[in-house]
Motif scaffolding. Sequence first.
Motif, short mmCIF file in Angstrom:
data_model
loop_
_atom_site.label_atom_id
_atom_site.label_comp_id
_atom_site.label_asym_id
_atom_site.label_seq_id
_atom_site.Cartn_x
_atom_site.Cartn_y
_atom_site.Cartn_z
N LEU A 690 -18.27 -6.77 35.15
CA LEU A 690 -19.00 -6.36 33.95
C LEU A 690 -18.09 -5.77 32.90
O LEU A 690 -18.32 -5.97 31.69
N LYS A 691 -17.05 -5.05 33.30
CA LYS A 691 -16.11 -4.49 32.32
C LYS A 691 -15.35 -5.60 31.61
O LYS A 691 -15.21 -5.60 30.38
N SER A 694 -17.74 -7.43 29.27
CA SER A 694 -18.02 -6.64 28.06
C SER A 694 -16.88 -6.76 27.06
O SER A 694 -17.10 -6.91 25.85
N ALA A 717 -24.41 -7.74 29.68
CA ALA A 717 -23.47 -7.03 30.55
C ALA A 717 -23.83 -5.56 30.66
O ALA A 717 -23.77 -4.97 31.75
N LYS A 718 -24.18 -4.94 29.54
CA LYS A 718 -24.50 -3.51 29.56
C LYS A 718 -25.78 -3.24 30.35
O LYS A 718 -25.90 -2.21 31.01
N ASN A 720 -26.80 -4.98 32.95
CA ASN A 720 -26.41 -5.07 34.36
C ASN A 720 -25.60 -3.85 34.79
O ASN A 720 -25.65 -3.43 35.95
N GLU A 721 -24.87 -3.29 33.85
CA GLU A 721 -24.06 -2.11 34.14
C GLU A 721 -24.90 -0.84 34.19
O GLU A 721 -24.46 0.19 34.71
N ASP A 723 -25.94 0.65 31.42
CA ASP A 723 -25.66 1.41 30.19
C ASP A 723 -26.68 1.00 29.13
O ASP A 723 -26.40 0.17 28.25
#
Length: 943
Positions: A690-691, A694, A717-718, A720-721, A723
């Motif tokens: 994910l990082k 992103s 992505a965020k 899933n993270e 955030d």
Amino acid sequence: MSMKNEGAIRAKGVLHPWQRRLYGLLLIPLGLMAANSIYLVAFTKISTFYMGMLLMHLVLGVLIAIPFLVFAFTHGPRMLANIRNRKAKAAGITIVTLALTCIGTGVYMALEGATLTHRPVYLSHVFAIPLALIAFILHRRAAVHKLHFKRLFQWGGAVVAFLAGMAVLHKLEKPPQRIVNRSGDTQFFLSSAETFDQGLLDGKKFAANQYCQECHPDSFKRWEKGAHRFSSFNNPFYRRSVELMADRVGREKTKWCAGCHDPVVLFTGQMGKATMESFSYDQFEAQQGLACMACHSIAEMKDVRGNGGYVVEESKQYPFAFTKSKALKEVNKLLIRMEPSLHRQTFMKPFMRTPEFCATCHKVGLLPPLNEYHWLRGQNHYDLWQDSGVSGFAVRSFYDPPQTKACRDCHLPLIASQEFGNRDGKLHDHLFPAANTALPAFRGEKDTIEDIRKKVLVGSLSIDVFAIKRDGKTIPLGPTLPAVKPGETVDAEVVIRTRTLGHPYTNGTADSNETWVEFHAKNGERNLMESGTLDENLRLDPAASKLGQLVIAHDGTAMDRRQPQDIHVPLYNNAIGPGAARVVHYRFKVPADAKGSVTLSASANYRKFSRDYSIFVHGKDAIPLPVTRISGDTVTLAVSQGNPDAGFPRTPSALADPQSTLPRGNPDYPDRQWIRWNDYGIGLLLQGDLKGASAAFTKVAEIAKDKPDGPLNLARAKINEGDLPAAKLALAEAETRRPGWPKTAFFRSIVSKEEGRLDDALADLERVDRKFPKDRVVLNQRARVMYLAGRYSDALPFIDRVLAIDGEDLAAHYNAMLCLKALGRAEEAAAEEKWYRFFKDDESSRAVLAEYRRTHPYDNRESLPIHVHDDPVPAKAAPPPWIAEIGPKGYAYQAAVPPNEMVLHDDRPAGAPRPFARPDAPKTATGKKAAGSVPVAVLQIPE
């Protein structure tokens, strides 16, 4: 001419006596023709009486045409020369013109056929006679200033009476008995396929491919080279798998395959153990494959669960279809040409043009009676297409094609042909181009292999040696290329993306399709790294990055001989979805003494079967199967003795390797760099990095400032993270760049749901639903949010909509179970819970993987979502243990009934597996109708 002469002609009459008698005689066949024509239009169906009337139409046409032409061309000149009545002349000329049109179009259709392409000819023929009748009335009134309507009504009454008689005979005619063979095995389960009355079919008629060939030679020629033609025991790769299955678990269980692969064998009653002693895999029925009638005689689609979910009948044929008489064969063809609509309605039903029709076989579920274990999803083209951007039904796709596509757009493309039934010189290619290159290789058909490569394989993927990673940074390879340094350890990122496919790559027989990434790093002639090559025995490097699926059997061994009864759990599935991507990570070291340049090359390769499976089928001398290079990419990097980050322009003069000028493997290079970064981010996102995803999507947003893709994918992505604040900011940016985009609304609804803003989530989901009413995830989300909001009854209609699309949707059954429990409808909730548990994965299934992971480190590595390939040389491929047992001709069929063979019973209730109609729900206290019941199980699920 003088008025006196014209008056003399009128006094004698405009017709000679013989013409008057001929005119009177013509009224009889004309009346019969009128009644016959009305009957043919009003009572169209395949029956002996109707076909007799069709032949009568032709005979009457000939009997009328000859005397009419004699009458017209003897009476006409006299009228034109001696009568000055312009109205009578005009009407007479019109009658003759329309009659000639009718005769000419009739002859043309008898010779060429009344096909859809010739629709204008057919319409001209049909409307010519009614118009001629009107012109006749006008002609008579203009010529003699009166018309004897009494005679006209008498003639018309006779026509109606004759028509009524034909209608009565039509009604009394009994339909022919279509199911003629009632001996043999009429138990078709485990296949879902059925016959019209559960009886058996006549194999000679069901596989009468040569009959079809007579009028459709181009379709036949293409079909006889395709995989459908070789779907049964004429396909050695399939045959060996079924023979192994029959030896291990019995002939009865092979019926699971038969509805789609062996319909001629199944529906002639020869697939079960009762006929084992008399049946040969080499007999006529076993060598027919998927015959023409096997698809075109399907009368009904039962559902979209697959497994051969159709009902087939012995199709209605025109008279003399299977006669040995050449003359009668010509009569058969004549009847088809004269009235092809009945032929078309019988063999080309509207549902045959739909993806759901393909789903009857190209979707598979493994039933507990087959594997004695648990329901499992097998190959599934249909659901994965339906849930993709290619279908136009899914909002969550990364890319959407310019135009939506269905199965037939790719697998039934138009080709040029003038055969009977063509549309504007085109017909659909019955090769059904797909990816099976093994069959034409076995038959030595190089042209078919090339056809498949060009039309299906090459270009279906793109491959991009995208970047190297250095000090935590991703440095793209192009348009400016970095240099590498002697002694440096290089991390190379290779991106593979699907391009032309409407389903994942690879799909279908994903466990046997051998498809992989080949990677090379070279310093001049020196190999720095090789991965994904074939050894001297044509076995694939076991450390290669594979794009297929590895399935483990009940006993913890690899399922490598296509034995579906043994399927237990996949160790990995590296398929790439439509419009999605995968990233493969490579690591190699640049030698300390390296000079010049380092060339990195990658290709996506495909082989239909592994070398070991070929040996299983044909023995140790099996011919090599072709390997197709679907896509390739090459990049050359300079070896710098100074600062490797300085880089240099990508020009031929700057590089030692002339290959650097070759086209890159990504068609978006170099003009659309943002798509290269987007593909890279998609691959990382799907791997769970994910990082990294992103960072890639942030780069997309910076490069393509007018595109919403970057911020939207960053929001994915965020989310899933976890955030959510960052996801909200990204979604706000995507909304700014493309206001009202349904994709943004969908992911915004996910954030709203997670934050507990359920009304906001429902508002966005409703907007998406209006644009994508068949997106199952959207519908399930609406039901889920309503459940969370306590609106249990309101959620049920959305669950029903999901189940109407896919009755096996796990989330829908789960949501239904929760809602029904909350409503206190315990009996229905229990039924849904049984459904949910039936389709739910066995949570203990992966326990069998432990020993395999330990003893197969490369397969274990491949199963990890994120892993690095760092083997400098290919690993040694070891043959499987069973290879030692294979004889010189491959697997030896035992033809013995296993002692533990089960007696299988189809205990499914009758009816199509679609959501059953809800009964009228009782009204609530507020006067609104309460939601009714949701679908119940269409399989008897054990407690």
